[in-house]
Design a protein around this motif. Structure first.
Motif, PDB file in Angstrom:
ATOM      1  N   ALA A 172       0.831  -1.208   0.000  1.00 55.37           N
ATOM      2  CA  ALA A 172       0.000   0.000   0.000  1.00 55.37           C
ATOM      3  C   ALA A 172       0.865   1.259   0.000  1.00 55.37           C
ATOM      4  O   ALA A 172       0.592   2.204  -0.754  1.00 55.37           O
ATOM      5  CB  ALA A 172      -0.921  -0.014   1.210  1.00 55.37           C
ATOM      6  N   MET A 173       1.903   1.264   0.833  1.00 54.91           N
ATOM      7  CA  MET A 173       2.763   2.448   0.893  1.00 54.91           C
ATOM      8  C   MET A 173       3.451   2.701  -0.444  1.00 54.91           C
ATOM      9  O   MET A 173       3.651   3.849  -0.852  1.00 54.91           O
ATOM     10  CB  MET A 173       3.793   2.302   2.014  1.00 54.91           C
ATOM     11  CG  MET A 173       3.195   2.350   3.408  1.00 54.91           C
ATOM     12  SD  MET A 173       4.437   2.414   4.753  1.00 54.91           S
ATOM     13  CE  MET A 173       5.179   0.775   4.623  1.00 54.91           C
ATOM     14  N   ALA A 174       3.821   1.640  -1.152  1.00 48.85           N
ATOM     15  CA  ALA A 174       4.434   1.795  -2.471  1.00 48.85           C
ATOM     16  C   ALA A 174       3.473   2.481  -3.442  1.00 48.85           C
ATOM     17  O   ALA A 174       3.867   3.375  -4.207  1.00 48.85           O
ATOM     18  CB  ALA A 174       4.867   0.435  -3.010  1.00 48.85           C
ATOM     19  N   ASP A 175       2.208   2.079  -3.410  1.00 46.50           N
ATOM     20  CA  ASP A 175       1.218   2.710  -4.288  1.00 46.50           C
ATOM     21  C   ASP A 175       1.002   4.171  -3.924  1.00 46.50           C
ATOM     22  O   ASP A 175       0.863   5.031  -4.808  1.00 46.50           O
ATOM     23  CB  ASP A 175      -0.104   1.953  -4.207  1.00 46.50           C
ATOM     24  CG  ASP A 175      -0.077   0.654  -4.997  1.00 46.50           C
ATOM     25  OD1 ASP A 175       0.905   0.425  -5.730  1.00 46.50           O
ATOM     26  OD2 ASP A 175      -1.031  -0.134  -4.878  1.00 46.50           O
ATOM     27  N   TRP A 176       0.973   4.472  -2.630  1.00 51.05           N
ATOM     28  CA  TRP A 176       0.777   5.862  -2.218  1.00 51.05           C
ATOM     29  C   TRP A 176       1.934   6.740  -2.698  1.00 51.05           C
ATOM     30  O   TRP A 176       1.718   7.849  -3.173  1.00 51.05           O
ATOM     31  CB  TRP A 176       0.650   5.960  -0.696  1.00 51.05           C
ATOM     32  CG  TRP A 176      -0.459   5.142  -0.119  1.00 51.05           C
ATOM     33  CD1 TRP A 176      -1.565   4.658  -0.777  1.00 51.05           C
ATOM     34  CD2 TRP A 176      -0.568   4.678   1.235  1.00 51.05           C
ATOM     35  NE1 TRP A 176      -2.353   3.931   0.079  1.00 51.05           N
ATOM     36  CE2 TRP A 176      -1.776   3.925   1.318  1.00 51.05           C
ATOM     37  CE3 TRP A 176       0.215   4.834   2.375  1.00 51.05           C
ATOM     38  CZ2 TRP A 176      -2.194   3.340   2.517  1.00 51.05           C
ATOM     39  CZ3 TRP A 176      -0.202   4.246   3.564  1.00 51.05           C
ATOM     40  CH2 TRP A 176      -1.386   3.497   3.626  1.00 51.05           C
ATOM     41  N   LEU A 177       3.150   6.234  -2.570  1.00 49.04           N
ATOM     42  CA  LEU A 177       4.314   7.012  -3.001  1.00 49.04           C
ATOM     43  C   LEU A 177       4.361   7.131  -4.523  1.00 49.04           C
ATOM     44  O   LEU A 177       4.687   8.196  -5.069  1.00 49.04           O
ATOM     45  CB  LEU A 177       5.596   6.369  -2.490  1.00 49.04           C
ATOM     46  CG  LEU A 177       5.867   6.507  -0.984  1.00 49.04           C
ATOM     47  CD1 LEU A 177       7.042   5.631  -0.572  1.00 49.04           C
ATOM     48  CD2 LEU A 177       6.146   7.964  -0.615  1.00 49.04           C
ATOM     49  N   ALA A 182      -1.863  10.103  -0.659  1.00 50.31           N
ATOM     50  CA  ALA A 182      -2.189   9.261   0.485  1.00 50.31           C
ATOM     51  C   ALA A 182      -3.665   8.899   0.457  1.00 50.31           C
ATOM     52  O   ALA A 182      -4.467   9.553  -0.233  1.00 50.31           O
ATOM     53  CB  ALA A 182      -1.856   9.987   1.783  1.00 50.31           C
ATOM     54  N   PRO A 183      -4.073   7.880   1.189  1.00 43.26           N
ATOM     55  CA  PRO A 183      -5.504   7.543   1.258  1.00 43.26           C
ATOM     56  C   PRO A 183      -6.292   8.644   1.950  1.00 43.26           C
ATOM     57  O   PRO A 183      -5.720   9.516   2.615  1.00 43.26           O
ATOM     58  CB  PRO A 183      -5.518   6.241   2.062  1.00 43.26           C
ATOM     59  CG  PRO A 183      -4.247   6.258   2.843  1.00 43.26           C
ATOM     60  CD  PRO A 183      -3.243   6.959   1.980  1.00 43.26           C
ATOM     61  N   ALA A 184      -7.594   8.587   1.829  1.00 43.43           N
ATOM     62  CA  ALA A 184      -8.461   9.626   2.386  1.00 43.43           C
ATOM     63  C   ALA A 184      -8.212   9.802   3.879  1.00 43.43           C
ATOM     64  O   ALA A 184      -8.152   8.825   4.631  1.00 43.43           O
ATOM     65  CB  ALA A 184      -9.924   9.262   2.134  1.00 43.43           C
ATOM     66  N   GLY A 185      -8.082  11.053   4.296  1.00 47.65           N
ATOM     67  CA  GLY A 185      -7.869  11.371   5.698  1.00 47.65           C
ATOM     68  C   GLY A 185      -6.410  11.453   6.092  1.00 47.65           C
ATOM     69  O   GLY A 185      -6.090  11.935   7.189  1.00 47.65           O
ATOM     70  N   PHE A 186      -5.487  11.002   5.226  1.00 45.45           N
ATOM     71  CA  PHE A 186      -4.069  10.986   5.530  1.00 45.45           C
ATOM     72  C   PHE A 186      -3.300  11.923   4.605  1.00 45.45           C
ATOM     73  O   PHE A 186      -3.737  12.211   3.486  1.00 45.45           O
ATOM     74  CB  PHE A 186      -3.492   9.571   5.374  1.00 45.45           C
ATOM     75  CG  PHE A 186      -4.030   8.570   6.356  1.00 45.45           C
ATOM     76  CD1 PHE A 186      -3.354   8.300   7.530  1.00 45.45           C
ATOM     77  CD2 PHE A 186      -5.220   7.891   6.095  1.00 45.45           C
ATOM     78  CE1 PHE A 186      -3.846   7.366   8.438  1.00 45.45           C
ATOM     79  CE2 PHE A 186      -5.719   6.959   7.002  1.00 45.45           C
ATOM     80  CZ  PHE A 186      -5.029   6.700   8.167  1.00 45.45           C
ATOM     81  N   PRO A 226       8.899   0.465   0.228  1.00 42.47           N
ATOM     82  CA  PRO A 226       8.919   1.227   1.483  1.00 42.47           C
ATOM     83  C   PRO A 226       8.753   0.332   2.705  1.00 42.47           C
ATOM     84  O   PRO A 226       7.848  -0.509   2.756  1.00 42.47           O
ATOM     85  CB  PRO A 226       7.736   2.195   1.335  1.00 42.47           C
ATOM     86  CG  PRO A 226       6.825   1.540   0.347  1.00 42.47           C
ATOM     87  CD  PRO A 226       7.694   0.740  -0.578  1.00 42.47           C
ATOM     88  N   THR A 227       9.633   0.497   3.673  1.00 40.47           N
ATOM     89  CA  THR A 227       9.522  -0.206   4.948  1.00 40.47           C
ATOM     90  C   THR A 227       9.052   0.723   6.055  1.00 40.47           C
ATOM     91  O   THR A 227       8.606   0.257   7.103  1.00 40.47           O
ATOM     92  CB  THR A 227      10.864  -0.817   5.345  1.00 40.47           C
ATOM     93  OG1 THR A 227      11.866   0.217   5.401  1.00 40.47           O
ATOM     94  CG2 THR A 227      11.302  -1.876   4.337  1.00 40.47           C
ATOM     95  N   ARG A 228       9.155   2.038   5.824  1.00 42.20           N
ATOM     96  CA  ARG A 228       8.671   3.029   6.781  1.00 42.20           C
ATOM     97  C   ARG A 228       8.184   4.245   6.002  1.00 42.20           C
ATOM     98  O   ARG A 228       8.814   4.645   5.023  1.00 42.20           O
ATOM     99  CB  ARG A 228       9.778   3.491   7.745  1.00 42.20           C
ATOM    100  CG  ARG A 228      10.256   2.426   8.722  1.00 42.20           C
ATOM    101  CD  ARG A 228      11.528   2.878   9.425  1.00 42.20           C
ATOM    102  NE  ARG A 228      11.962   1.896  10.406  1.00 42.20           N
ATOM    103  CZ  ARG A 228      11.803   2.005  11.709  1.00 42.20           C
ATOM    104  NH1 ARG A 228      11.213   3.087  12.190  1.00 42.20           N
ATOM    105  NH2 ARG A 228      12.212   1.076  12.530  1.00 42.20           N
ATOM    106  N   LEU A 229       7.091   4.805   6.472  1.00 40.09           N
ATOM    107  CA  LEU A 229       6.568   6.008   5.835  1.00 40.09           C
ATOM    108  C   LEU A 229       5.887   6.879   6.877  1.00 40.09           C
ATOM    109  O   LEU A 229       5.030   6.398   7.626  1.00 40.09           O
ATOM    110  CB  LEU A 229       5.571   5.643   4.730  1.00 40.09           C
ATOM    111  CG  LEU A 229       4.939   6.828   3.978  1.00 40.09           C
ATOM    112  CD1 LEU A 229       6.003   7.627   3.231  1.00 40.09           C
ATOM    113  CD2 LEU A 229       3.858   6.332   3.007  1.00 40.09           C
TER     114      LEU A 229
END
Length: 322
Positions: A172-177, A182-186, A226-229
């Motif tokens: 998920a973090m890879a897709d966001w980057l 970011a997803p809704a609210g973030f 990504p391992t941390r975001l």
């Protein structure tokens, strides 16, 4: 009372145990200081330092596991054993064997333990018995397991389960980057760690650096994940999400902390209760939002109960089987 790190576990919603039953069962294993020959002691403490082992505010429970550990470095024992072994060798005319050295080290350990300094620490956990959350304020899953193991030994029935989400945090973090969204609210902040899945485990870390540029996308295209975001939720809580679905560097922003303005600063218990109520209220919104951002929670039929053996605190559908 502000947690800094979250190791997140799942309990059945509307867990069928009362506050009185829970405290009664914890009382079977209270904390006692180390005896003269104990290397370590652990047991349940009152979070507020009174006689109450389960602190309850607004239906939310707080427990504290106390640890005491004697500080007796193995190097100290070895040095003393070596010195005594030399003296015995001179007296006997031959060196001590392996078995004799082991017995000598054990003897010295027993002699030095009563004089060793002790160090105490506490580990806190928040339990939401209605919505089924158990969250340990620990920097790692291994440390959280100390508290989980003690709960297993203390409670007659402890139906802890793995939190399973449809998507792994890494995916998920890879897709966001990649999409710079970011997803809704973030919102995506400026800290991130990317690590290669190849054998070299090459890694790159960004600290206070914009992440929406092409540079990050090139790393993703090259096979780093990504391992941390770092993220912020609802402009109220900032944190770092890890590939293990841990929440670290949790920080409640001023818009949250300012709500404590009316608390009586001279009443320590009132401040403690106000902070705990505010923290659990905010986390009650954050945790479901994180789960939703990861595609939702897999149904109960796919969740395996934790065994008495240490197990990972969290799992996702994208993770390999245990």
């Amino acid at each position: 009372m502000w947690f800094k790190n979250l190791q997140i576990y799942r309990l059945p919603a509307n867990w069928g145990i009362t506050l009185e039953q829970f405290e009664e069962q914890l009382a079977k294993k209270p904390f006692h200081p180390c005896s003269s020959q104990d290397m370590e002691s652990r047991g349940w403490l009152s979070p507020l330092g009174n006689e109450v082992l389960v602190h309850a505010v607004g239906g939310q429970w707080l427990v504290a596991l106390g640890f005491e550990h004697r500080l007796l470095p193995s190097a100290v024992v070895k040095q003393e054993a070596d010195e005594r072994a030399e003296e015995l060798a001179e007296q006997q005319g031959y060196k001590l064997g392996r078995k004799q050295m082991k017995e000598l080290r054990e003897q010295i350990t027993q002699e030095l333990l009563p004089r060793a300094f002790t160090r105490r620490r506490r580990l806190f956990a928040w339990i939401d018995p209605v919505n089924g959350w158990l969250v340990v304020d620990a920097a790692s899953q291994s440390k959280a397991e100390d508290l989980i193991e003690q709960l297993r030994h203390s409670l007659d029935h402890f139906p802890l389960a793995l939190l399973r989400t449809e998507r792994s945090p890494m995916s998920a973090m890879a897709d966001w980057l990649a999409g710079s969204e970011a997803p809704a609210g973030f919102t995506i902040d400026q800290d991130c760690e990317l690590r290669s899945i190849a054998e070299d485990k090459a890694a790159v870390r960004y600290v206070r650096h914009p992440l929406e540029g092409d540079e990050v996308k090139r790393h993703l295209e090259a096979g780093k994940l990504p391992t941390r975001l770092a993220l912020t939720f609802d402009d109220r809580i900032s944190f770092v999400l890890t590939e293990k679905l841990e929440i670290k560097r949790l920080d409640f922003l001023d818009i949250v902390r300012d709500q404590l303005g009316e608390a009586d600063k001279d009443d320590a218990e009132a401040v403690f209760n106000a902070e705990f109520a505010l923290m659990t209220g905010e986390l009650s919104h954050l945790l479901p939002a994180v789960v939703e951002a990861l595609g939702g929670e897999i149904g109960d039929e796919a969740v395996s109960a934790l065994t008495p053996d240490p197990a990972p605190a969290l799992a996702t559908a994208d993770d390999p089987p245990f």
